[in-house]
Design a protein around this motif. Structure first.
Motif, short mmCIF file in Angstrom:
data_model
loop_
_atom_site.label_atom_id
_atom_site.label_comp_id
_atom_site.label_asym_id
_atom_site.label_seq_id
_atom_site.Cartn_x
_atom_site.Cartn_y
_atom_site.Cartn_z
N VAL A 202 75.74 24.30 29.17
CA VAL A 202 74.91 25.24 30.18
C VAL A 202 74.38 24.76 31.05
O VAL A 202 75.68 25.17 32.48
CB VAL A 202 74.09 26.60 29.26
CG1 VAL A 202 73.68 27.66 30.54
CG2 VAL A 202 74.07 26.80 28.10
N VAL A 203 73.68 24.00 31.26
CA VAL A 203 73.04 23.07 32.91
C VAL A 203 74.75 22.77 33.42
O VAL A 203 74.75 22.79 34.91
CB VAL A 203 71.67 22.41 32.47
CG1 VAL A 203 71.21 21.70 34.24
CG2 VAL A 203 70.96 22.95 32.02
N ALA A 204 75.36 22.02 32.63
CA ALA A 204 76.00 21.10 33.17
C ALA A 204 77.35 22.11 33.77
O ALA A 204 78.17 21.49 34.55
CB ALA A 204 76.84 20.14 32.27
N SER A 205 77.28 23.61 33.40
CA SER A 205 78.21 24.02 33.30
C SER A 205 78.34 24.90 34.87
O SER A 205 78.83 25.59 35.58
CB SER A 205 78.56 25.65 32.29
OG SER A 205 77.26 25.92 32.57
N ARG A 206 76.92 24.97 35.49
CA ARG A 206 76.17 25.50 36.36
C ARG A 206 76.96 24.91 37.72
O ARG A 206 77.42 23.62 37.76
CB ARG A 206 74.32 25.07 36.71
CG ARG A 206 73.46 25.93 35.56
CD ARG A 206 73.94 27.29 35.31
NE ARG A 206 73.35 28.13 36.69
CZ ARG A 206 73.36 29.27 36.78
NH1 ARG A 206 73.48 30.54 36.02
NH2 ARG A 206 72.52 29.99 37.91
N PRO A 207 77.27 25.60 38.85
CA PRO A 207 77.92 24.56 40.10
C PRO A 207 76.96 23.94 40.84
O PRO A 207 76.49 23.70 40.76
CB PRO A 207 77.46 25.99 41.07
CG PRO A 207 77.88 26.83 40.17
CD PRO A 207 76.52 27.08 39.20
N SER A 208 78.43 22.65 40.85
CA SER A 208 77.30 21.68 41.23
C SER A 208 76.96 21.61 43.76
O SER A 208 76.62 20.66 43.36
CB SER A 208 78.11 20.79 41.15
OG SER A 208 79.38 20.83 41.98
N THR A 209 77.46 22.52 43.49
CA THR A 209 76.92 22.85 45.15
C THR A 209 75.97 23.99 45.42
O THR A 209 76.40 25.03 44.56
CB THR A 209 78.96 22.88 46.05
OG1 THR A 209 79.53 23.79 45.37
CG2 THR A 209 78.52 21.49 45.86
N PHE A 210 75.39 24.32 46.32
CA PHE A 210 75.20 25.30 46.53
C PHE A 210 75.41 25.72 48.29
O PHE A 210 75.62 25.62 49.25
CB PHE A 210 73.60 26.41 46.53
CG PHE A 210 72.53 24.99 46.90
CD1 PHE A 210 72.13 26.03 48.11
CD2 PHE A 210 72.28 23.78 46.19
CE1 PHE A 210 70.89 24.98 48.61
CE2 PHE A 210 71.11 23.05 47.34
CZ PHE A 210 71.12 23.69 48.73
N ARG A 211 74.96 27.53 48.30
CA ARG A 211 74.86 28.09 49.94
C ARG A 211 74.39 28.95 50.26
O ARG A 211 74.45 30.19 49.24
CB ARG A 211 76.06 28.28 50.60
CG ARG A 211 76.28 28.77 52.26
CD ARG A 211 77.30 28.90 52.66
NE ARG A 211 77.58 29.11 53.59
CZ ARG A 211 77.73 28.36 54.98
NH1 ARG A 211 77.50 26.99 54.75
NH2 ARG A 211 77.72 29.01 56.51
N ILE A 212 72.97 29.03 50.36
CA ILE A 212 72.05 30.55 50.82
C ILE A 212 72.27 30.85 52.18
O ILE A 212 72.17 29.43 52.87
CB ILE A 212 70.65 29.56 50.61
CG1 ILE A 212 70.54 28.82 49.19
CG2 ILE A 212 69.33 31.23 50.64
CD1 ILE A 212 69.30 28.51 49.08
N GLU A 213 72.69 31.73 53.41
CA GLU A 213 72.88 32.48 53.52
C GLU A 213 72.40 33.73 54.46
O GLU A 213 71.94 34.86 53.18
CB GLU A 213 74.36 32.43 54.06
CG GLU A 213 74.41 32.35 55.38
CD GLU A 213 76.15 33.28 55.87
OE1 GLU A 213 76.59 33.55 55.92
OE2 GLU A 213 77.14 31.71 55.24
#
Length: 210
Positions: A19-30
């Motif tokens: 489950v953890v590995a399936s999380r997005p490897s990048t993020f963006r907060i705006e």
């Protein structure tokens, strides 16, 4: 029995890991806000790390936070380091790029409570009515621990609130400065007009009547 329990734990850990590995490897907060002020005011306030203490949301979280400046005084090459309580941690910002009145890019290096490197980007866009839309974004990569943390904490909501608070303060101080600037300009124009009128009256009084 112990073998069954151990096997169940192994299966559970594998499941959590998947489950953890399936999380997005990048993020963006705006977050964005509209500011009724000339673009040079919000741009200049962000572009100079010395002015961050007047609007940064983290300055309020630790009034005793230690700060240090290095490199250029402002703009590309300027460096801002901080060290504070558990709410602000320890780290460093380096302003790596600035396009005049358009964008500012900053490299964020978090040292405590956990090491990480992200990128912050501020953009300034005219709205067509004399105002400026200022957008504050942060993006980066998430390692396994970061992905696991995101399962329990909504980073967009948590950091987004800080962005909203900072942008609101930036709006307040720059709109106030814009208002003060306009008032000073009007006062100067009124004074110049009064002096010109007085000089004309004096000139007319000094002119002999035919």
């Amino acid at each position: 029995m112990l073998k069954k329990i151990s096997l169940a734990l192994v299966v559970a850990l594998i499941g959590v890991g998947a489950v953890v590995a399936s999380r997005p490897s990048t993020f963006r907060i705006e977050r964005s806000i509209t500011i009724a002020a000339p673009v040079e005011l919000p741009f200049g306030t962000v572009n100079d790390f010395h002015k961050w203490k007047f609007w940064s949301p983290w300055a309020e979280k630790d009034p005793k936070m230690q700060t240090a400046f290095d490199g250029a005084f402002a703009g590309p090459g300027s460096i801002y380091a901080w060290s504070g309580n558990d709410q602000v941690g320890k780290g460093r910002m380096t302003l790596v790029d600035a396009k005049l009145y358009e964008s500012i890019q900053i490299q964020l290096e978090f040292l405590e409570p956990w090491p990480n490197t992200n990128t912050a980007l501020f953009t300034f866009k005219p709205t067509g009515d004399g105002s400026i839309q200022v957008t504050w974004a942060m993006e980066g990569h998430q390692d396994f621990m970061g992905k696991a943390f995101s399962l329990f904490v909504d980073m967009d909501e948590m950091i987004g609130k800080d962005f909203e608070q900072g942008l609101a303060t930036l709006k307040t101080i720059t709109e106030k400065e814009a208002k003060n600037r306009l008032e000073r300009e009007l006062q100067l124009k009124a004074r110049a007009a009064a002096e010109a009128a007085k000089a004309e009256q004096e000139a007319q009084a000094a002119t002999p009547t035919p």
